[in-house]
Enzyme design. Sequence first.
Site, PDB file in Angstrom:
ATOM      1  N   ASN A  83       0.804  -1.217   0.000  1.00  0.00           N
ATOM      2  CA  ASN A  83       0.000   0.000   0.000  1.00  0.00           C
ATOM      3  C   ASN A  83       0.841   1.273   0.000  1.00  0.00           C
ATOM      4  O   ASN A  83       0.312   2.359   0.191  1.00  0.00           O
ATOM      5  CB  ASN A  83      -0.939   0.010   1.209  1.00  0.00           C
ATOM      6  CG  ASN A  83      -1.808  -1.215   1.253  1.00  0.00           C
ATOM      7  OD1 ASN A  83      -1.565  -2.130   2.032  1.00  0.00           O
ATOM      8  ND2 ASN A  83      -2.778  -1.273   0.375  1.00  0.00           N
ATOM      9  N   ILE A  91       1.203   6.995  -0.085  1.00  0.00           N
ATOM     10  CA  ILE A  91       0.505   6.043   0.773  1.00  0.00           C
ATOM     11  C   ILE A  91      -0.941   5.899   0.338  1.00  0.00           C
ATOM     12  O   ILE A  91      -1.610   6.893   0.058  1.00  0.00           O
ATOM     13  CB  ILE A  91       0.541   6.520   2.247  1.00  0.00           C
ATOM     14  CG1 ILE A  91       1.981   6.699   2.701  1.00  0.00           C
ATOM     15  CG2 ILE A  91      -0.187   5.523   3.142  1.00  0.00           C
ATOM     16  CD1 ILE A  91       2.113   7.509   3.963  1.00  0.00           C
ATOM     17  N   CYS A  92      -1.390   4.665   0.273  1.00  0.00           N
ATOM     18  CA  CYS A  92      -2.797   4.424  -0.023  1.00  0.00           C
ATOM     19  C   CYS A  92      -3.485   4.044   1.282  1.00  0.00           C
ATOM     20  O   CYS A  92      -3.415   2.903   1.711  1.00  0.00           O
ATOM     21  CB  CYS A  92      -2.936   3.311  -1.048  1.00  0.00           C
ATOM     22  SG  CYS A  92      -4.628   2.928  -1.451  1.00  0.00           S
ATOM     23  N   LEU A  93      -4.095   5.018   1.906  1.00  0.00           N
ATOM     24  CA  LEU A  93      -4.762   4.762   3.180  1.00  0.00           C
ATOM     25  C   LEU A  93      -6.020   5.629   3.221  1.00  0.00           C
ATOM     26  O   LEU A  93      -5.949   6.832   3.005  1.00  0.00           O
ATOM     27  CB  LEU A  93      -3.812   5.114   4.337  1.00  0.00           C
ATOM     28  CG  LEU A  93      -4.346   4.864   5.745  1.00  0.00           C
ATOM     29  CD1 LEU A  93      -4.684   3.403   5.944  1.00  0.00           C
ATOM     30  CD2 LEU A  93      -3.323   5.291   6.782  1.00  0.00           C
ATOM     31  N   GLN A 126      -1.233   0.242  -3.636  1.00  0.00           N
ATOM     32  CA  GLN A 126      -0.626   1.451  -4.198  1.00  0.00           C
ATOM     33  C   GLN A 126       0.487   1.016  -5.149  1.00  0.00           C
ATOM     34  O   GLN A 126       0.675   1.604  -6.192  1.00  0.00           O
ATOM     35  CB  GLN A 126      -0.055   2.316  -3.075  1.00  0.00           C
ATOM     36  CG  GLN A 126       0.700   3.537  -3.538  1.00  0.00           C
ATOM     37  CD  GLN A 126      -0.257   4.640  -3.948  1.00  0.00           C
ATOM     38  OE1 GLN A 126      -1.369   4.749  -3.464  1.00  0.00           O
ATOM     39  NE2 GLN A 126       0.185   5.468  -4.889  1.00  0.00           N
TER      40      GLN A 126
END
Lengths: 199, 595
Positions: A83, A91-93, A126
């Site tokens: 991610n 960052i994929c959050l 990500q």
Amino acid sequence: MANIAAQRIKREFKEVIKSEEVAKCAIRLELIGDSFTELRGEIGGPPDTPYEGGLFVLEIKIPETYPFNPPKVRFVTKIWHPNISSVTGAICLDILKDQWAAAMTLRTVLLSLQALMASPEPDDPQDAVVAKQFKENEEMFRLTARYWTSEYAGGPNENQDFQRKVQRLIDMGIESDRACVALSAYNWDLERATEQLFS
Amino acid sequence: MSLITTNWPSEFSELKKLEGILHCPICYEYINTCMITSCSHNFCSVCIRKYLQFKNQCPTCSEETYAGDLRKNRPLDEIVTIYTDVKERLLFKLRLINVTQSIKGCQTENCNGFASTPKKSESDTSSDKDTPKSEKPKKKVVQKLFSEKKPPEPLVVGGLTIPTIFQPRKSPKKNVALPKPETKPCPVCNVDVPVKNINFHLDSCLAAADPVVTKPKPPVEKRKPLTKLVYTMMKEKELKRYLKEHGLNSNGDRKSLIWRLNRYTVLYNAECDSEHPRPVADILKQVEREEREEKTTPLFQAPKNKTTIDKNSDPEIIEKHNKEYLQVNKDHFNALIESMKKRMGKNIKTSNRIDSDEEIKPDITPLVEDQVPSTSKATDIDCTVSIYSQVTVVDSDSDSDIFEKSTTKIEADVHQIDWNKTKVNEEFTQETDLKDETVKESKELDDSIIHDEDSNSYESVFDKSGRGEISLVKTPVGKAHSLSARKKTRTPSQTANSSPSNSKMEKMVDEIFEKNDDKMSDQLDEESESDEDDDESEDEGFQFKTPVKNYDMSPEISPMKTRSKRKCAPSTDEKKLTRSETRQKRVKRSISPCY
């Protein structure tokens, strides 16, 4: 900076400094400049993960509209995680995007990132390469992530094999970062990585 | 909530929790005019209303929430006021107790410290056991402290009555003072007022009287929250009228008008929730102040990385703006180039910028593709294109037609194509042959030549002699093969030889321009942003000026720039050469035929 944002950041900064996690060296926060718009975060790799022992530096930018909009956070330290982009550190959050709530703080963000490191979410990746590896060969992913931690985040290094392979590519005139990325992407298959690098 | 800074002792940690509840989770201050959501979370009225402008959900639990769902939560407001009142006093007491305990501790230590004193105390309280012994002094101390404190306590309590204490002293003075000057009854309230104070008194009296006359409370209650209008659907005239209706400043662009209305609505509605709303004038002032504050922040300023000139405006103005833009962003470009260099290694060679005025010699360096394997992949090229301002991409779309895409330098390529067709090129290549040896030493060129073996196209990178300018050129196989057949490499600055060919080229370019339809394409690509640089100012001007569009371009070309599109009749022995050295001059020249 808008009044509310600056006030919030000041308070949150104090909160992180006083928090218990700081005492445990799990998270840290530093100001960059005087404006409270840019901060530097540090999080320790969570225990029982490939990131254990590493120290990961984050770049935090506070938008004018904070806390109505989330802070912009990016990994400065290179990290091998489904991610998190292995190239840019993006960052994929969800809480850093649409799930952000004004009641969240920098402390909760840092802790959430730590939680993300402990539990990757390969179905919402990500970095597709890392996610693919995670799904197809989790053991390889763990080894790679541990190697990256030792290489970039100051973690303990155990994997002499990977190091040798990277060194081989460096000897061929490849930069170490590129060598590392190529090898990681090809499951540490030296031949395929070389092929890719020179094709 | 851990953001609470009050240091309650650990035995009163509940108070810390209570304090957390009384804080707004958005601004982390005590809740001011509490509003409760349908999910029963409490916020300041202003905070939650501002937040709901961004997103219609609860900031705490993300449940869908609209401004209409908000309800007042007066009890919590009262709790906040009571708590803040009591808090200081409580803390004071607690501190006091701590002090007494520490004093007590000292005393007991002292007692223990001196062997004689305990005996004395024992002798004093001979019949007492040990525990009572220790308790007694404590009690005494506590009593003492309380007795010490009691005087202050009455003071504190008396703090409320302090005015009464002082009033008698003052009021006699006033009474003494009042009779002395002449007094006249106030026409409003019929109170006798000294003449010299009458105006002041009248002002305040009238100010107070007005609300009395109009019954202040009903209007307060009548204040209804403003409805949120769909400002984006409103015309600017309507917006301005609406602003004027509310006494707001109606100057500025549409964006700031809407911002102002939004902010006013939020503040106004928040005041409506309050038990004692501030006068509207205050709100108006606050809107103005906040706007001023926010104007100083970058959010409100036009984004710096965009040029805002109209492409139809005077080319000179455009040129000037572009130059300024390039100057301002030069550092940024350089930083990008640096980072790209680092990331990509030495695959791509970048240029040092030509710093403007320097005369550019019409060097002609026909570059021929070597079958140099490149480590770059297509993605690398994309990156480069987006980063390096000097990169030109001429793309080929295989098949019969040659589709070329390029930045402004495309004419240069055109030149070369035609130029290659003619004998001029031959002369040149001969010349370059002579210079081959000198050229070959520049090995970096090999790095910069990218040969895509798989596809039927070539990307060749040409270096500007001495300056290291690059253009990436994709040509169809036919071209490329013919190029490679000739096995030419780059020739650095052949200043002496270039002039004759230039004149010929000019003619050819003219011809080309005449032949080709004039089209403008709006195709844009990432390249363009980086494309502008100091030495490109000519090009910038050119882009806007020349409606030349002879080539069909593939769609990835630069934003902001109208790009020339050209289609070349495919010729079997076409050679593609890029000569960036003479680009600027040629560009200049090429402008003239179009006009």
